[in-house]
Design a protein around this motif. Structure first.
Motif, mmCIF file in Angstrom:
data_model
loop_
_atom_site.group_PDB
_atom_site.id
_atom_site.type_symbol
_atom_site.label_atom_id
_atom_site.label_comp_id
_atom_site.label_asym_id
_atom_site.label_seq_id
_atom_site.Cartn_x
_atom_site.Cartn_y
_atom_site.Cartn_z
ATOM 1 N N SER A 22 13.596 31.576 -25.570
ATOM 2 C CA SER A 22 12.591 31.792 -24.525
ATOM 3 C C SER A 22 11.682 30.578 -24.384
ATOM 4 C CB SER A 22 11.752 33.020 -24.868
ATOM 5 O OG SER A 22 10.903 32.726 -25.965
ATOM 6 N N ALA A 23 10.826 30.623 -23.387
ATOM 7 C CA ALA A 23 9.824 29.567 -23.210
ATOM 8 C C ALA A 23 8.927 29.496 -24.448
ATOM 9 C CB ALA A 23 9.007 29.823 -21.958
ATOM 10 N N HIS A 24 8.736 30.629 -25.107
ATOM 11 C CA HIS A 24 7.929 30.664 -26.338
ATOM 12 C C HIS A 24 8.600 29.846 -27.452
ATOM 13 C CE1 HIS A 24 5.289 32.236 -29.439
ATOM 14 N NE2 HIS A 24 6.363 32.548 -30.147
ATOM 15 N N ASP A 25 9.931 29.775 -27.443
ATOM 16 C CA ASP A 25 10.669 29.019 -28.463
ATOM 17 C C ASP A 25 10.626 27.515 -28.220
ATOM 18 O OD1 ASP A 25 11.671 31.275 -29.960
ATOM 19 O OD2 ASP A 25 13.047 31.631 -28.289
ATOM 20 N N ALA A 26 10.354 27.106 -26.980
ATOM 21 C CA ALA A 26 10.306 25.678 -26.646
ATOM 22 C C ALA A 26 9.114 25.046 -27.352
ATOM 23 C CB ALA A 26 10.219 25.487 -25.144
ATOM 24 N N HIS A 27 9.369 23.937 -28.023
ATOM 25 C CA HIS A 27 8.328 23.299 -28.827
ATOM 26 C C HIS A 27 8.027 21.878 -28.346
ATOM 27 C CE1 HIS A 27 5.915 22.776 -32.446
ATOM 28 N NE2 HIS A 27 6.531 21.630 -32.658
ATOM 29 N N TYR A 28 8.982 21.271 -27.699
ATOM 30 C CA TYR A 28 8.848 19.877 -27.282
ATOM 31 C C TYR A 28 8.943 19.765 -25.770
ATOM 32 C CZ TYR A 28 9.697 19.010 -32.225
ATOM 33 O OH TYR A 28 9.613 19.006 -33.586
ATOM 34 N N GLY A 29 8.651 18.579 -25.261
ATOM 35 C CA GLY A 29 8.756 18.321 -23.827
ATOM 36 C C GLY A 29 10.146 18.633 -23.310
ATOM 37 N N ALA A 74 14.946 26.150 -23.784
ATOM 38 C CA ALA A 74 14.536 27.485 -23.361
ATOM 39 C C ALA A 74 15.503 27.952 -22.278
ATOM 40 C CB ALA A 74 13.112 27.444 -22.826
ATOM 41 N N GLY A 75 15.931 29.203 -22.380
ATOM 42 C CA GLY A 75 16.894 29.766 -21.431
ATOM 43 C C GLY A 75 18.321 29.746 -21.927
ATOM 44 N N ASP A 76 18.619 28.939 -22.940
ATOM 45 C CA ASP A 76 19.964 28.915 -23.527
ATOM 46 C C ASP A 76 20.180 30.168 -24.379
ATOM 47 O OD1 ASP A 76 20.362 26.387 -22.443
ATOM 48 O OD2 ASP A 76 20.073 25.323 -24.347
ATOM 49 N N TYR A 77 21.419 30.643 -24.402
ATOM 50 C CA TYR A 77 21.805 31.738 -25.298
ATOM 51 C C TYR A 77 22.552 31.134 -26.471
ATOM 52 C CZ TYR A 77 20.610 35.506 -22.076
ATOM 53 O OH TYR A 77 19.943 36.385 -21.271
ATOM 54 N N ILE A 78 22.142 31.530 -27.664
ATOM 55 C CA ILE A 78 22.712 30.983 -28.895
ATOM 56 C C ILE A 78 23.360 32.103 -29.701
ATOM 57 C CG2 ILE A 78 22.178 29.795 -31.071
ATOM 58 C CD1 ILE A 78 21.823 28.049 -28.540
ATOM 59 N N GLU A 79 24.578 31.855 -30.158
ATOM 60 C CA GLU A 79 25.247 32.741 -31.109
ATOM 61 C C GLU A 79 25.158 32.095 -32.478
ATOM 62 O OE1 GLU A 79 29.320 33.476 -30.035
ATOM 63 O OE2 GLU A 79 28.748 34.958 -28.520
ATOM 64 N N ALA A 80 24.539 32.794 -33.410
ATOM 65 C CA ALA A 80 24.459 32.320 -34.791
ATOM 66 C C ALA A 80 25.418 33.174 -35.620
ATOM 67 C CB ALA A 80 23.042 32.435 -35.312
ATOM 68 N N ARG A 81 26.278 32.504 -36.341
ATOM 69 C CA ARG A 81 27.271 33.186 -37.176
ATOM 70 C C ARG A 81 27.098 32.737 -38.615
ATOM 71 N NH1 ARG A 81 31.804 35.032 -34.099
ATOM 72 N NH2 ARG A 81 31.628 34.341 -31.937
ATOM 73 N N GLY A 82 27.426 33.641 -39.507
ATOM 74 C CA GLY A 82 27.394 33.290 -40.916
ATOM 75 C C GLY A 82 28.420 34.092 -41.674
ATOM 76 N N LYS A 100 25.904 27.282 -28.515
ATOM 77 C CA LYS A 100 25.336 27.617 -27.212
ATOM 78 C C LYS A 100 26.460 28.221 -26.385
ATOM 79 C CE LYS A 100 22.953 24.320 -25.406
ATOM 80 N NZ LYS A 100 22.398 23.181 -24.641
ATOM 81 N N VAL A 101 26.239 29.447 -25.846
ATOM 82 C CA VAL A 101 27.272 30.124 -25.065
ATOM 83 C C VAL A 101 26.881 30.261 -23.591
ATOM 84 C CG1 VAL A 101 28.285 31.331 -27.037
ATOM 85 C CG2 VAL A 101 26.437 32.414 -25.734
ATOM 86 N N ILE A 102 25.602 30.209 -23.313
ATOM 87 C CA ILE A 102 25.069 30.188 -21.944
ATOM 88 C C ILE A 102 24.016 29.092 -21.904
ATOM 89 C CG2 ILE A 102 23.735 31.454 -20.187
ATOM 90 C CD1 ILE A 102 24.993 34.035 -21.259
ATOM 91 N N THR A 106 18.050 24.737 -15.064
ATOM 92 C CA THR A 106 16.797 24.558 -14.336
ATOM 93 C C THR A 106 16.880 23.446 -13.311
ATOM 94 O OG1 THR A 106 15.967 23.172 -16.138
ATOM 95 C CG2 THR A 106 15.385 25.510 -16.197
ATOM 96 N N ASP A 107 17.951 22.641 -13.373
ATOM 97 C CA ASP A 107 18.165 21.611 -12.351
ATOM 98 C C ASP A 107 18.549 22.250 -11.009
ATOM 99 O OD1 ASP A 107 20.560 22.324 -13.793
ATOM 100 O OD2 ASP A 107 21.615 20.761 -12.694
ATOM 101 N N ILE A 108 19.046 23.485 -11.042
ATOM 102 C CA ILE A 108 19.437 24.204 -9.824
ATOM 103 C C ILE A 108 18.281 25.072 -9.337
ATOM 104 C CG2 ILE A 108 20.992 25.961 -8.883
ATOM 105 C CD1 ILE A 108 23.111 24.936 -10.889
ATOM 106 N N SER A 109 17.723 25.885 -10.254
ATOM 107 C CA SER A 109 16.556 26.714 -9.952
ATOM 108 C C SER A 109 15.944 27.148 -11.278
ATOM 109 C CB SER A 109 16.945 27.938 -9.105
ATOM 110 O OG SER A 109 17.529 28.933 -9.904
ATOM 111 N N PRO A 110 14.712 27.639 -11.269
ATOM 112 C CA PRO A 110 14.055 28.017 -12.529
ATOM 113 C C PRO A 110 14.785 29.112 -13.308
ATOM 114 C CG PRO A 110 12.442 27.881 -10.758
ATOM 115 C CD PRO A 110 13.799 27.745 -10.120
ATOM 116 N N SER A 111 15.609 29.928 -12.628
ATOM 117 C CA SER A 111 16.275 31.033 -13.325
ATOM 118 C C SER A 111 17.799 30.913 -13.351
ATOM 119 C CB SER A 111 15.873 32.363 -12.678
ATOM 120 O OG SER A 111 16.202 32.358 -11.298
ATOM 121 N N ALA A 112 18.350 29.782 -12.929
ATOM 122 C CA ALA A 112 19.805 29.614 -12.920
ATOM 123 C C ALA A 112 20.334 29.379 -14.339
ATOM 124 C CB ALA A 112 20.199 28.434 -12.033
ATOM 125 N N ALA A 113 21.547 29.876 -14.583
ATOM 126 C CA ALA A 113 22.208 29.692 -15.882
ATOM 127 C C ALA A 113 23.708 29.766 -15.680
ATOM 128 C CB ALA A 113 21.753 30.760 -16.865
#
Length: 143
Positions: A22-29, A74-82, A100-102, A106-113
């Motif tokens: 999420s945007a909350h997870d984004a830490h850097y520019g 932010a906006g990427d979907y991550i699969e973590a496996r162990g 990263k699976v999705i 944001t280059d297309i639109s703020p909600s595109a994926a």
């Protein structure tokens, strides 16, 4: 079973979780997600592995390998496996990957994926967890 004897690794010793960054997870520019967030996912996977294997959350002792391979935004979907790769009397060696699976577009639109045709490896790690003998509630027998 003798002290230090390998109790075996079974197919139930593998776990997968999928999360949207999420945007909350984004830490850097540029909405870049901190690598520590991925390590947090590995910690969650390790906890589930220990619960499935021992019936207890155990403790994460150390990573002996951590490699970040590609950026996460932010906006990427991550699969973590162990998976548990080795079982000692109290220690459990584990290997982790995050893909990263999705990807956010944001280059297309703020909600595109886009769903990726091939998952992208973003991180891998190896570490050791410990479940004290007195906390182990399950017995896994060697095949």
């Amino acid at each position: 079973m003798a002290a230090g004897e390998d109790r075996g690794v079974t197919p139930s010793d593998a776990v997968l979780i999928r999360l949207r960054m999420s945007a909350h997870d984004a830490h850097y520019g540029g909405n870049l997600v901190d690598g520590a967030r991925i390590l947090g996912l590995f910690g969650d996977v390790a906890t589930e592995l220990l619960i499935r294997h021992d019936g207890d959350e155990g403790l994460f002792v150390a990573y002996d390998l951590v490699e970040f391979k590609a950026p996460v935004y932010a906006g990427d979907y991550i699969e973590a496996r162990g998976r548990i790769t080795n079982v000692g009397t109290t220690s459990r060696t584990m290997e982790f990957t995050a893909h990263k699976v999705i990807t956010a577009r944001t280059d297309i639109s703020p909600s595109a994926a886009d769903v990726l045709a091939e998952p992208v490896l973003v991180a891998k790690a190896r570490g050791t967890c410990v479940t004290p003998k007195a906390s182990q509630r399950k017995q896994t027998l060697s095949p």
